[in-house]
Motif scaffolding. Structure first.
Motif, PDB file in Angstrom:
ATOM      1  N   ALA A  28       0.829  -1.210   0.000  1.00 21.52           N
ATOM      2  CA  ALA A  28       0.000   0.000   0.000  1.00 21.52           C
ATOM      3  C   ALA A  28       0.860   1.255   0.000  1.00 21.52           C
ATOM      4  N   VAL A  29       1.914   1.254   0.842  1.00 21.15           N
ATOM      5  CA  VAL A  29       2.808   2.414   0.876  1.00 21.15           C
ATOM      6  C   VAL A  29       3.558   2.547  -0.446  1.00 21.15           C
ATOM      7  N   GLY A  30       3.977   1.415  -1.007  1.00 19.82           N
ATOM      8  CA  GLY A  30       4.666   1.458  -2.298  1.00 19.82           C
ATOM      9  C   GLY A  30       3.768   1.996  -3.398  1.00 19.82           C
ATOM     10  N   ALA A  31       2.493   1.559  -3.402  1.00 18.82           N
ATOM     11  CA  ALA A  31       1.559   2.064  -4.407  1.00 18.82           C
ATOM     12  C   ALA A  31       1.351   3.568  -4.243  1.00 18.82           C
ATOM     13  N   ALA A  32       1.246   4.018  -2.983  1.00 20.12           N
ATOM     14  CA  ALA A  32       1.099   5.457  -2.737  1.00 20.12           C
ATOM     15  C   ALA A  32       2.339   6.218  -3.186  1.00 20.12           C
ATOM     16  N   ALA A  33       3.527   5.609  -2.961  1.00 21.46           N
ATOM     17  CA  ALA A  33       4.778   6.258  -3.356  1.00 21.46           C
ATOM     18  C   ALA A  33       4.905   6.384  -4.859  1.00 21.46           C
ATOM     19  N   PRO A 147      14.733   0.822  -3.687  1.00 17.26           N
ATOM     20  CA  PRO A 147      13.547   0.303  -2.996  1.00 17.26           C
ATOM     21  C   PRO A 147      12.379   0.032  -3.943  1.00 17.26           C
ATOM     22  N   PHE A 148      12.219   0.884  -4.946  1.00 17.94           N
ATOM     23  CA  PHE A 148      11.136   0.677  -5.900  1.00 17.94           C
ATOM     24  C   PHE A 148      11.416  -0.537  -6.783  1.00 17.94           C
ATOM     25  N   GLN A 149      12.686  -0.741  -7.140  1.00 17.76           N
ATOM     26  CA  GLN A 149      13.034  -1.944  -7.898  1.00 17.76           C
ATOM     27  C   GLN A 149      12.774  -3.202  -7.083  1.00 17.76           C
ATOM     28  N   MET A 150      13.134  -3.167  -5.804  1.00 11.03           N
ATOM     29  CA  MET A 150      12.914  -4.324  -4.943  1.00 11.03           C
ATOM     30  C   MET A 150      11.435  -4.634  -4.812  1.00 11.03           C
ATOM     31  N   LEU A 151      10.629  -3.606  -4.567  1.00  8.18           N
ATOM     32  CA  LEU A 151       9.196  -3.822  -4.418  1.00  8.18           C
ATOM     33  C   LEU A 151       8.560  -4.270  -5.724  1.00  8.18           C
ATOM     34  N   SER A 152       8.949  -3.639  -6.839  1.00  7.73           N
ATOM     35  CA  SER A 152       8.377  -4.004  -8.134  1.00  7.73           C
ATOM     36  C   SER A 152       8.722  -5.434  -8.508  1.00  7.73           C
TER      37      SER A 152
END
Length: 277
Positions: A28-33, A147-152
């Motif tokens: 959820a935080v990643g999507a918001a980011a 961090p975005f690469q890791m989450l994606s």
């Protein structure tokens, strides 16, 4: 000692309530980011600090990914699962530099698809995140985008574990489904990563950059133009490479992964016979 093989699908990482809650919060935080340029009102303070917000989100996201990794490690992640995670993450990290800078040829993506399919969504999310982190250390690609690469990549690999028919679907139908997923997910990964860097563009330098305070429709049109101009060819190369490798090497890799998980017996119940039995 008797080993009772588990029925159904083998999962190296089982997501308990805490792990699932942490993973949901991180997503959820990643999507918001990532989607905040389209979610925040034009007059919000977030839009006024467009250059600062991605850095703040990246720092928070990195902490949350660490929380998820720690929580998953408490979900009966035994030494065999850790070893499997390490081997696959190292293999994926070694595959990533191959073809780097050449039309999006990135063979690590097909391995993530197949691994997530065999080992389930919990293992898939952990594998995707760890692989991207390891490859960044290997290639020197550490930065606010990591961090975005890791989450994606965690989402990418977890999605393969959520595909239907994990136990019964086999053969050509399964390969076609995995290839189709890999093709679409490769574009989705590129789009998500575009969102993480698009807001850094200087609005005065380009007419496809994010414009703080502009209507959503305007920024959406700018973002689509940005994706077409900067990454469409690369994403297409990644998607085609994933499909070709999945169809060509998928049967052998799937057999090897399934054989390894059966021999590792992640969920086997171990019992000890009494004397003389």
């Amino acid at each position: 000692m008797n080993r009772t093989p588990p029925a159904g699908r083998v999962r190296a990482v089982r997501l308990g309530p805490r792990s699932l809650a942490a993973l949901t919060l991180t997503s959820a935080v990643g999507a918001a980011a990532l989607f905040w340029p389209f979610l925040s009102p034009p007059a919000s303070h977030l839009s006024a600090h467009a250059q600062d917000a991605p850095w703040l989100f990246a720092g928070l996201l990195l902490l949350l990914v660490a929380v998820v990794a720690g929580t998953i490690s408490e979900s009966d992640l035994g030494p065999k699962a850790v070893a499997m995670l390490g081997v696959l993450a190292a293999t994926g990290a070694a595959l990533r530099p191959i073809g780097a800078g050449t039309a999006g040829i990135e063979p690590m993506f097909f391995l993530m698809v197949l691994s997530g399919r065999v080992l389930g969504p919990g293992f898939g999310f952990a594998l995707g995140s760890v692989t991207m982190f390891a490859s960044a250390l290997l290639t020197g690609g550490v930065g606010p985008w990591l961090p975005f690469q890791m989450l994606s990549m965690g989402w990418f690999t977890m999605g393969a574990g959520l595909l239907p028919g994990p136990v019964r679907l086999r053969g050509r139908a399964e390969l076609l489904m995995l290839a189709s997923y890999g093709f679409l997910a490769a574009f989705a990964y590129g789009t998500v990563m575009n969102l993480s860097g698009w807001t850094f563009l200087d609005s005065a330098a380009s007419n496809i950059s994010f414009v703080a305070g502009a209507p959503v429709a305007v920024n959406l049109a700018h973002f689509v133009a940005y994706c077409v101009a900067t990454s469409l060819g690369w994403d297409l190369g990644r998607a085609v490479c994933t499909v070709v490798l999945t169809l060509a090497l998928g049967p052998a890799v799937l057999r090897a992964l399934r054989r390894a998980t059966r021999r590792a017996a992640f969920e086997t119940a171990v019992t000890f016979d009494g004397p003389g039995e």
